[in-house]
Design a protein around this motif. Structure first.
Motif: not given
Length: 402
Positions: A14-35
């Motif tokens: 679980g810890i390994g997943t949460t640490e690295f999964v954000i790298m593949g989701l940055l565009p989606e997160v950035a788009g949702d928050f408008g940053v």
């Protein structure tokens, strides 16, 4: 290997997943928050720095708490951070959630390493540590790609909710399977801090920063390198990271097995080979087949250093290993942050997307030099006591040391 190691491995997954999964989701997160994407990148940096700070902080706070209970509390903190990320109404709140989750990271692996080593015979300690870290490596093969896929198609919030659910499974496993291991009597914070006066402990941590930093110098920029230099399509990067993860799994298990037999030779071999492969990556990156093979090799050689380095810290900080073990996990993340920064500098300077590989090779070579220095100091330090103990020349007894 006892079943308790499975519970630790699930938490590590679980810890390994949460640490690295954000790298593949940055565009989606950035788009949702408008940053902007670089701003969203703070979710990666913030997590890494949280590990560096949280490792000693949470371990110090846990010096009065039995290790099983502390592991459960850390998983609770991990769950809370990921739930906060999943429901975050703003980017700032999500960043806070990432930092909260990261605070559990270093202490979990640090205390978990000590617990894993205590559950088995002395000759199997590195193998037990490797078994726990298998959860972290498998996360890069299964958890991160699946989490990225779910985040891209269903929503990144769902990904973090699933990761929180994994935390609940890990928490339940620890509660059920890990035996009660009371804090050793007579071990206090000042004893834990005293380990940092040991030159060998500091050298092992420096090897951790430089050796694993060499890996992340290259892997941080794997996407632009593979698409712009090698010619892979954007969608292929996910599968290249799976290859990297498979290499990590194999290297971790091999490192654990051979570190129990010959710790320092295992470090020499893995760090030396890592430096060579990283240097060659500047050439192999120009071919799809050789690039894919090299990515897997970097994962294998990089993680082959993890069990021996972690065991080296445990061995040298004998009597008070918990804080040193946790801080060494922070050292991995410090290496990640340092190498990513240095890799960015050489790219910005115009040396191209393969230039971070040279940075990585230099860092791994520096770690190898420290490994030889550490062994030389150990031999020199043991020589007088060896002669005094039995009158046998030190040269004839040197082989008993790792």
């Amino acid at each position: 290997m006892p079943l308790a190691l499975l519970a630790l491995a699930i938490g590590a997954f679980g810890i390994g997943t949460t640490e690295f999964v954000i790298m593949g989701l940055l565009p989606e997160v950035a788009g949702d928050f408008g940053v902007p994407i670089p701003t969203a990148g703070l979710l990666v940096t913030g997590y890494a720095l949280g590990v560096v700070i949280g490792a000693p902080l949470m371990t110090v706070l846990g010096t009065k708490v039995p290790r099983k209970r502390m592991l459960m509390l850390l998983m609770g903190l991990f769950i809370a951070g990921n739930l906060l990320s999943a429901v975050a109404p703003s980017f700032a709140v999500m960043l806070i959630g990432r930092v909260v989750a990261s605070l559990a990271h270093g202490a979990f692996f640090g205390i978990g390493s000590v617990v894993a080593a205590e559950l088995v015979a002395p000759s199997k300690k590195a193998g037990a540590i490797a078994m726990m870290f298998t959860g972290l490596t498998v996360a890069n093969v299964i958890g991160v790609p699946l989490g990225t896929l779910v985040g891209q198609h269903v929503g990144w919030r769902v990904t973090f909710a699933i990761v929180a659910a994994l935390g609940f499974v890990g928490l339940a496993g620890i509660a059920k399977l890990v035996p009660e291991l009371p804090k050793p009597q007579g071990v206090h914070l000042r004893h834990e801090l005293a380990a940092f006066k040991n030159t060998q402990v500091l050298l092992a941590m420096a090897m951790t920063v430089l050796g694993f930093g060499g890996v992340f110098a290259a892997i941080t920029y794997i996407a632009p390198m593979m698409t712009h230099v090698t010619g892979f399509a954007d969608g292929s990067v996910t599968w290249l990271l799976v290859l990297f993860g498979l290499g990590m799994v194999g290297g971790n298990l091999i490192g654990g097995r051979f570190a129990d037999r010959a710790l320092m030779p295992m470090l020499y071999a893995s760090l030396g080979a890592l430096a060579v492969v990283l240097a060659l990556f500047t050439l192999t990156a120009h071919s799809k087949i050789t690039a894919a093979v090299t990515v897997a090799l970097i994962g294998a050689l990089g993680f082959a250093t993890v069990p021996p380095l972690q065991k080296r810290v445990l061995d040298q900080a004998h009597g008070a290993p918990t804080l040193a073990s946790a801080v060494n996990i922070g050292a991995f993340n410090l290496g990640n942050a340092l190498s990513a920064w240095l890799g960015g500098i050489v790219i910005t300077a115009g040396f191209g997307y393969t230039s971070p590989n040279w940075v990585g090779a230099a860092l791994a070579a520096a770690a190898l030099v420290l490994a030889f220095l550490s062994a030389a100091l150990e031999r020199r330090g043991s020589a007088p006591s060896t002669v005094a103990a039995g009158g046998t020349p030190a040269g004839q007894r040197a082989s008993v040391h790792h």
